[in-house]
Design an enzyme around this catalytic site. Structure first.
Site, short mmCIF file in Angstrom:
data_model
loop_
_atom_site.label_atom_id
_atom_site.label_comp_id
_atom_site.label_asym_id
_atom_site.label_seq_id
_atom_site.Cartn_x
_atom_site.Cartn_y
_atom_site.Cartn_z
N ASP A 121 19.45 33.17 30.39
CA ASP A 121 18.81 34.54 29.84
C ASP A 121 19.64 35.34 28.83
OD1 ASP A 121 16.94 34.52 31.76
OD2 ASP A 121 17.55 36.25 33.15
N LYS A 125 16.06 43.56 30.80
CA LYS A 125 14.73 43.08 30.48
C LYS A 125 13.86 42.92 31.62
CE LYS A 125 15.64 38.96 32.67
NZ LYS A 125 14.67 38.43 33.96
O1 C5P Z 1 21.15 30.53 33.73
P1 C5P Z 1 21.47 31.58 34.91
O2 C5P Z 1 22.73 31.56 35.57
O3 C5P Z 1 20.91 32.76 34.77
O4 C5P Z 1 20.29 30.95 36.21
C1 C5P Z 1 20.69 31.33 37.32
C2 C5P Z 1 20.17 30.04 38.48
O5 C5P Z 1 18.50 30.05 38.29
C3 C5P Z 1 20.29 28.75 38.15
O6 C5P Z 1 21.42 28.08 38.60
C4 C5P Z 1 19.07 27.90 38.65
O7 C5P Z 1 19.40 27.95 40.02
C5 C5P Z 1 18.17 28.95 38.44
N1 C5P Z 1 17.21 28.86 37.16
C6 C5P Z 1 16.39 27.64 37.29
N2 C5P Z 1 15.58 27.47 36.19
C7 C5P Z 1 15.73 28.39 35.26
C8 C5P Z 1 16.63 29.42 34.96
C9 C5P Z 1 17.37 29.72 36.31
O8 C5P Z 1 16.36 27.01 38.18
N3 C5P Z 1 15.05 27.81 33.81
#
Ligand code: C5P
Length: 310
Positions: A144, A17
């Site tokens: 995501d 994406k």
């Molecule tokens: O959810 P995902 O593992 O993709 O997110 C990776 C990191 O990105 C999270 O641990 C966080 O530090 C950061 N993040 C965030 N706020 C979001 C999405 C991701 O701070 N809405």
């Protein structure tokens, strides 16, 4: 072990994406930031093959596969185990992931693998979960992952996992420039917080609920690349540029080559250039290549994680 050619394997394809728009607010107690984003799934895919097994195992091949965990930390294996637990399935699966989406590139490659694993195991084990059930499991794996299931063009709020489809007319042409080394998503969010603290931005009252500007949604609906180019934006870009200053030059090169505009995708370091037509995108790609920057031409929107028949 290579399982791709065998007909007993379930093959699922899931897209990477770009974030056409990404607004970041304050952080919640769990450390996640409030987001308002527009995702668009693009024609750069992860292919995941799943075969019945007593255990859970994974092999990863393709671009950057060495940087991906080959054990239980792999997000696709975690997805398979989560589904097995939820479905009370007692067996396992062998997954083979063929990577095309760059690792730690800001294009949701790991999330695509996880979404593909959910769809593949649901088909392989005949668990018969509904889309809503798979979505709920996806949200537990990462912000995501629901979008990689959903595909198309969608507005994401909350942590980015609360999705609503967005109307997008026609198709948009993108040229992607990858970087040799990935960027850590948590690090880029942290850098943004630091940057905002230094500049007094959002310091007093960071919003915990945000909206996507109407202009972005209107531009998507119009199908006019020029309109969309005027509205694309990423709050994380300033942090990604701080961490990887060379991206500034990449952004300039793409526009000089004829792109309407460029932006860092998600937490970077991939840079996505929006182009006016397929021909223009091809020319931008070729001009970048001539100046030693390898780029790929893709389009969006495309569907989310789906079983590939046969
Ligand atoms: O959810 P995902 O593992 O993709 O997110 C990776 C990191 O990105 C999270 O641990 C966080 O530090 C950061 N993040 C965030 N706020 C979001 C999405 C991701 O701070 N809405």
């Amino acid at each position: 072990m290579s399982i791709a050619p065998q007909s007993t394997a379930v093959h699922v394809r899931a897209p990477g994406k770009v974030n056409v728009y990404l607004g970041v607010g304050g952080s919640h107690d769990d450390g996640y930031h409030a987001l308002a984003t527009v995702f668009q799934a693009v024609s750069l895919y992860e292919d995941v093959y799943a075969e019945l097994s007593d255990e859970f195992s994974v092999t990863v091949v393709g671009e950057g596969s060495d940087a991906v965990p080959h054990d239980d930390r792999n997000l696709a294996v975690r997805a398979a185990k989560l589904l097995a637990g939820a479905a009370d399935y007692r067996g396992g699966v062998h997954l083979e992931i063929h990577k095309s989406v760059p690792v730690a590139g800001g294009m949701g490659g790991g999330s695509a693998d996880a979404a593909a694993a959910l769809v593949a195991c649901d088909a392989l084990w005949e668990t018969g979960f509904t889309t809503a059930q798979l979505h709920e499991l996806a949200a537990r794996l990462g912000a995501d992952v629901p979008f990689a299931l959903h595909g198309g063009t969608a507005v994401g709020t909350g942590r980015g996992d609360r999705l609503n489809p967005a109307l997008a007319k026609g198709r948009f042409e993108w040229v992607l420039v990858f970087d040799d080394e990935g960027l850590s998503t948590p690090l880029i969010y942290q850098r943004l917080d630091e940057y905002r603290a230094e500049h007094g931005a959002l310091a007093d009252d960071p919003p915990l609920s945000l909206d996507v500007p109407m202009g972005v949604l209107h531009a998507l609906r119009s199908g006019e690349p020029g309109d969309l180019a005027a509205t694309i934006h990423n709050d994380l870009q300033v942090a990604a540029l701080r961490e990887r200053p060379s991206l500034e030059q990449t952004l300039t090169l793409g526009v000089q080559a004829g792109a309407l505009r460029g932006l860092v995708s998600g937490s970077g370091p991939t840079v996505a250039f929006l182009c006016s037509t397929p021909e223009s995108a091809e020319q931008v790609r070729a001009e970048l290549a001539a100046s030693g920057v390898s780029a790929v031409h893709v389009h969006g929107p495309v569907p989310g994680a789906r079983v590939v028949p046969g």
